[in-house]
Design a protein around this motif. Structure first.
Motif, PDB file in Angstrom:
ATOM      1  N   MET A   1       1.114  -1.063   0.156  1.00  0.00           N
ATOM      2  CA  MET A   1      -0.240  -0.081  -0.334  1.00  0.00           C
ATOM      3  C   MET A   1       0.452   0.756   0.227  1.00  0.00           C
ATOM      4  SD  MET A   1      -3.132   1.046   2.567  1.00  0.00           S
ATOM      5  CE  MET A   1      -3.503  -0.492   2.705  1.00  0.00           C
ATOM      6  N   ARG A   2       0.067   1.925  -0.597  1.00  0.00           N
ATOM      7  CA  ARG A   2       1.130   3.575  -1.588  1.00  0.00           C
ATOM      8  C   ARG A   2       0.419   4.457  -0.037  1.00  0.00           C
ATOM      9  NH1 ARG A   2       3.538   4.341  -6.214  1.00  0.00           N
ATOM     10  NH2 ARG A   2       4.821   2.446  -6.670  1.00  0.00           N
ATOM     11  N   ILE A   3       0.658   4.855   1.367  1.00  0.00           N
ATOM     12  CA  ILE A   3       0.099   5.622   1.847  1.00  0.00           C
ATOM     13  C   ILE A   3       1.352   7.134   1.938  1.00  0.00           C
ATOM     14  CG2 ILE A   3       0.106   6.407   4.648  1.00  0.00           C
ATOM     15  CD1 ILE A   3       0.274   3.067   4.278  1.00  0.00           C
ATOM     16  N   LEU A   4       0.473   8.501   2.133  1.00  0.00           N
ATOM     17  CA  LEU A   4       0.876   9.457   2.366  1.00  0.00           C
ATOM     18  C   LEU A   4       0.401  10.292   3.415  1.00  0.00           C
ATOM     19  CD1 LEU A   4       2.615  12.015   1.262  1.00  0.00           C
ATOM     20  CD2 LEU A   4       1.415  13.204  -0.044  1.00  0.00           C
ATOM     21  N   PHE A   5       1.032  10.709   5.043  1.00  0.00           N
ATOM     22  CA  PHE A   5       0.737  11.515   6.404  1.00  0.00           C
ATOM     23  C   PHE A   5       1.009  13.137   5.875  1.00  0.00           C
ATOM     24  CE2 PHE A   5       0.415  13.555  10.162  1.00  0.00           C
ATOM     25  CZ  PHE A   5      -0.245  13.033  10.800  1.00  0.00           C
ATOM     26  N   LEU A   6       0.585  13.907   5.797  1.00  0.00           N
ATOM     27  CA  LEU A   6       0.694  15.566   5.488  1.00  0.00           C
ATOM     28  C   LEU A   6       0.365  15.549   7.179  1.00  0.00           C
ATOM     29  CD1 LEU A   6      -0.888  16.271   1.762  1.00  0.00           C
ATOM     30  CD2 LEU A   6       1.094  15.580   2.541  1.00  0.00           C
ATOM     31  N   GLY A   7       1.844  16.772   7.265  1.00  0.00           N
ATOM     32  CA  GLY A   7       1.668  17.699   8.874  1.00  0.00           C
ATOM     33  C   GLY A   7       0.656  17.729   8.876  1.00  0.00           C
ATOM     34  N   ASP A   8       0.393  19.007  10.034  1.00  0.00           N
ATOM     35  CA  ASP A   8      -0.160  19.994  10.222  1.00  0.00           C
ATOM     36  C   ASP A   8      -0.776  21.193   8.892  1.00  0.00           C
ATOM     37  OD1 ASP A   8       1.806  19.264  12.137  1.00  0.00           O
ATOM     38  OD2 ASP A   8       0.372  20.369  13.886  1.00  0.00           O
ATOM     39  N   VAL A   9      -1.253  21.303   8.880  1.00  0.00           N
ATOM     40  CA  VAL A   9      -2.245  21.770   7.948  1.00  0.00           C
ATOM     41  C   VAL A   9      -2.320  23.681   7.996  1.00  0.00           C
ATOM     42  CG1 VAL A   9      -2.858  23.416   5.403  1.00  0.00           C
ATOM     43  CG2 VAL A   9      -3.062  20.507   6.135  1.00  0.00           C
ATOM     44  N   VAL A  10      -1.408  24.593   8.229  1.00  0.00           N
ATOM     45  CA  VAL A  10      -1.400  25.726   9.197  1.00  0.00           C
ATOM     46  C   VAL A  10      -1.823  27.129   8.369  1.00  0.00           C
ATOM     47  CG1 VAL A  10      -0.633  28.034  10.008  1.00  0.00           C
ATOM     48  CG2 VAL A  10       0.485  25.231  10.037  1.00  0.00           C
ATOM     49  N   GLY A  11      -3.154  27.911   8.018  1.00  0.00           N
ATOM     50  CA  GLY A  11      -3.495  28.575   7.569  1.00  0.00           C
ATOM     51  C   GLY A  11      -3.608  28.482   6.265  1.00  0.00           C
ATOM     52  N   ARG A  12      -4.587  29.608   5.751  1.00  0.00           N
ATOM     53  CA  ARG A  12      -4.892  29.721   4.239  1.00  0.00           C
ATOM     54  C   ARG A  12      -3.626  29.177   3.224  1.00  0.00           C
ATOM     55  NH1 ARG A  12      -8.642  31.823   1.280  1.00  0.00           N
ATOM     56  NH2 ARG A  12      -9.546  33.184   3.562  1.00  0.00           N
ATOM     57  N   SER A  13      -2.357  29.459   3.915  1.00  0.00           N
ATOM     58  CA  SER A  13      -0.944  29.155   2.890  1.00  0.00           C
ATOM     59  C   SER A  13      -1.440  27.543   2.905  1.00  0.00           C
ATOM     60  CB  SER A  13      -0.382  29.709   3.697  1.00  0.00           C
ATOM     61  OG  SER A  13       1.274  29.670   2.684  1.00  0.00           O
ATOM     62  N   GLY A  14      -1.121  26.564   3.806  1.00  0.00           N
ATOM     63  CA  GLY A  14      -1.337  25.711   4.201  1.00  0.00           C
ATOM     64  C   GLY A  14      -1.819  24.819   2.848  1.00  0.00           C
ATOM     65  N   ARG A  15      -3.689  24.887   3.748  1.00  0.00           N
ATOM     66  CA  ARG A  15      -4.215  25.009   2.260  1.00  0.00           C
ATOM     67  C   ARG A  15      -4.304  25.065   0.451  1.00  0.00           C
ATOM     68  NH1 ARG A  15      -7.105  28.518   6.266  1.00  0.00           N
ATOM     69  NH2 ARG A  15      -8.537  28.595   4.050  1.00  0.00           N
ATOM     70  N   GLU A  16      -4.029  25.637   0.553  1.00  0.00           N
ATOM     71  CA  GLU A  16      -3.368  26.747  -0.397  1.00  0.00           C
ATOM     72  C   GLU A  16      -2.429  25.252  -1.320  1.00  0.00           C
ATOM     73  OE1 GLU A  16      -2.748  29.878  -1.079  1.00  0.00           O
ATOM     74  OE2 GLU A  16      -5.005  31.256  -1.076  1.00  0.00           O
ATOM     75  N   ALA A  17      -1.734  25.249  -0.262  1.00  0.00           N
ATOM     76  CA  ALA A  17      -0.305  23.945  -0.886  1.00  0.00           C
ATOM     77  C   ALA A  17      -0.915  22.761  -0.547  1.00  0.00           C
ATOM     78  CB  ALA A  17       0.515  24.194   0.267  1.00  0.00           C
ATOM     79  N   VAL A  18      -1.910  22.073  -0.161  1.00  0.00           N
ATOM     80  CA  VAL A  18      -2.577  20.711   0.170  1.00  0.00           C
ATOM     81  C   VAL A  18      -3.568  20.774  -1.163  1.00  0.00           C
ATOM     82  CG1 VAL A  18      -4.456  19.404   1.359  1.00  0.00           C
ATOM     83  CG2 VAL A  18      -2.386  20.477   2.458  1.00  0.00           C
ATOM     84  N   ALA A  19      -4.006  21.635  -1.777  1.00  0.00           N
ATOM     85  CA  ALA A  19      -4.978  21.996  -2.782  1.00  0.00           C
ATOM     86  C   ALA A  19      -4.496  21.899  -3.986  1.00  0.00           C
ATOM     87  CB  ALA A  19      -6.025  23.070  -2.610  1.00  0.00           C
ATOM     88  N   ALA A  20      -2.998  22.516  -4.463  1.00  0.00           N
ATOM     89  CA  ALA A  20      -2.381  22.580  -5.335  1.00  0.00           C
ATOM     90  C   ALA A  20      -1.541  20.848  -5.630  1.00  0.00           C
ATOM     91  CB  ALA A  20      -1.488  23.857  -5.216  1.00  0.00           C
ATOM     92  N   HIS A  21      -1.264  20.723  -4.316  1.00  0.00           N
ATOM     93  CA  HIS A  21      -0.554  19.653  -4.520  1.00  0.00           C
ATOM     94  C   HIS A  21      -1.237  17.979  -4.491  1.00  0.00           C
ATOM     95  CE1 HIS A  21       4.008  21.550  -4.903  1.00  0.00           C
ATOM     96  NE2 HIS A  21       3.038  22.324  -3.552  1.00  0.00           N
ATOM     97  N   LEU A  22      -1.906  18.071  -3.924  1.00  0.00           N
ATOM     98  CA  LEU A  22      -2.357  16.513  -3.437  1.00  0.00           C
ATOM     99  C   LEU A  22      -2.933  15.745  -4.487  1.00  0.00           C
ATOM    100  CD1 LEU A  22      -2.505  14.141  -1.516  1.00  0.00           C
ATOM    101  CD2 LEU A  22      -4.520  15.616  -0.103  1.00  0.00           C
ATOM    102  N   PRO A  23      -3.605  17.028  -5.408  1.00  0.00           N
ATOM    103  CA  PRO A  23      -4.627  15.774  -6.137  1.00  0.00           C
ATOM    104  C   PRO A  23      -3.920  15.331  -7.279  1.00  0.00           C
ATOM    105  CG  PRO A  23      -5.697  17.909  -6.319  1.00  0.00           C
ATOM    106  CD  PRO A  23      -4.220  17.732  -4.957  1.00  0.00           C
ATOM    107  N   GLY A  24      -2.497  15.838  -7.770  1.00  0.00           N
ATOM    108  CA  GLY A  24      -1.714  15.256  -8.772  1.00  0.00           C
ATOM    109  C   GLY A  24      -0.982  14.405  -7.806  1.00  0.00           C
ATOM    110  N   LEU A  25      -0.088  14.866  -6.621  1.00  0.00           N
ATOM    111  CA  LEU A  25       0.497  13.023  -6.377  1.00  0.00           C
ATOM    112  C   LEU A  25      -0.463  12.266  -6.024  1.00  0.00           C
ATOM    113  CD1 LEU A  25       2.440  15.231  -4.052  1.00  0.00           C
ATOM    114  CD2 LEU A  25       3.243  15.186  -5.038  1.00  0.00           C
ATOM    115  N   ILE A  26      -1.870  12.155  -5.616  1.00  0.00           N
ATOM    116  CA  ILE A  26      -2.655  11.665  -5.855  1.00  0.00           C
ATOM    117  C   ILE A  26      -2.152  10.275  -7.121  1.00  0.00           C
ATOM    118  CG2 ILE A  26      -4.847  10.055  -5.764  1.00  0.00           C
ATOM    119  CD1 ILE A  26      -5.282  12.216  -3.239  1.00  0.00           C
ATOM    120  N   THR A  27      -2.180  10.902  -8.087  1.00  0.00           N
ATOM    121  CA  THR A  27      -2.575  10.356  -9.430  1.00  0.00           C
ATOM    122  C   THR A  27      -0.758  10.199 -10.180  1.00  0.00           C
ATOM    123  OG1 THR A  27      -3.939  11.730  -9.947  1.00  0.00           O
ATOM    124  CG2 THR A  27      -2.987  10.402 -11.977  1.00  0.00           C
ATOM    125  N   ARG A  28       0.244  10.754  -9.911  1.00  0.00           N
ATOM    126  CA  ARG A  28       1.536  10.835  -9.802  1.00  0.00           C
ATOM    127  C   ARG A  28       2.131   9.548  -9.078  1.00  0.00           C
ATOM    128  NH1 ARG A  28       5.830  14.530 -10.649  1.00  0.00           N
ATOM    129  NH2 ARG A  28       7.866  13.021 -11.169  1.00  0.00           N
TER     130      ARG A  28
END
Length: 274
Positions: free
Chosen positions: A1-28
């Motif tokens: 199984m391939r697992i990714l754990f992401l650390g504490d998301v802090v504020g808008r900047s952190g949320r934007e990073a998750v939104a920008a990176h995560l969907p693509g990482l799931i696919t890649r």
């Protein structure tokens, strides 16, 4: 199984990073399971239902919390219907929500996700070691569960490391959260459990643990606060841990840090990103 754990998301900047990176990482990376710590996602303090829904929409399979779990008062209500939102299991009986979630991974695997909070320099909650034993009572990886993921939300490196060794062999991954700075000790323990003392944060590192630097500096140099802590607004680094586990035993086979964007040096799992 391939697992990714992401650390504490802090504020808008952190949320934007998750939104920008995560969907693509799931696919890649063909990720099977994604867990995100969201306890600082709403202005640095707590989480809202809208933000929780955004994490799930981005591909998170579970969202863990910590000592700021209920800083946003609405969390006391919506946590009851958010079946993949996990607050510390060692909160007192009667606390809203759940300390453990049974999650179906993207590949159909059965995964237990739990969140436990340390007590050293933290709120004096129930014994985290006893809470872990209660949570895993009767749970055997490879038989009842395909993987067990533990977010240990604690202040000190010593308590985190002791907890990791206590869980060794009984979990796929034990990862420390809360202190927002990634440590360099990611490894697989002798019993087969992947471990990292602190996974860091998804937030702007041009600040003080994700907060705009001006107010913390004033408090350290003058000992008098003059305003509220506000999340730093610069580009965020997505900080996490990548783990590949054995489908038969649930134990970790490979582990690597993940750091993308922002100001920290980039790190990627070479076993997925060759």
């Amino acid at each position: 199984m391939r697992i990714l754990f992401l650390g504490d998301v802090v504020g808008r900047s952190g949320r934007e990073a998750v939104a920008a990176h995560l969907p693509g990482l799931i696919t890649r990376w063909q990720l099977d399971l994604v867990v995100v710590n969201g306890e600082n996602a709403a202005g640095g303090f707590g989480i809202t239902e809208t933000i929780y829904d955004e994490f799930i929409a981005a591909g998170a399979d579970a969202v863990t919390l910590g000592n700021h779990a209920f800083d946003q008062r609405e969390a006391l209500v919506f946590i009851e219907r958010a079946d993949r939102l996990v607050r510390p299991a060692n909160y007192p009986p009667g606390t809203p929500g759940r300390g453990t979630a049974l999650v179906e991974a993207k590949n159909g695997a059965r995964v237990l996700v739990t969140n436990i909070m340390g007590r050293t320099f933290m709120d004096p909650l129930d014994d985290p070691f006893a809470a872990l034993d209660k949570t895993l009572d009767g749970v055997e990886m490879g038989a009842h569960m395909d993987a067990v993921i533990i977010d240990f939300h604690a202040e000190t490196t010593s308590e985190k490391q002791a907890f990791g060794h206590y869980c060794d062999g009984r979990a796929t991954l034990v990862v420390g959260t809360h202190t927002h700075v990634p440590t360099a000790d990611h490894r697989i323990l002798s019993g087969g459990t992947a471990f990292m003392t602190d996974v860091g944060m998804c937030g702007c590192y041009d600040g003080v643990i994700g907060m705009d630097k001006d107010e913390p500096l004033r408090r350290f140099t003058r000992k008098i606060g003059s305003g509220r802590f506000e999340p730093a607004a610069g580009p965020a680094t997505l900080s996490g841990l990548a783990v590949e586990s054995c489908d038969k035993t649930g134990h970790a086979l490979k582990v690597a840090p993940v750091r993308l964007g922002g100001s920290l040096a980039e790190a990627r799992p070479d076993f997925w990103d060759a």
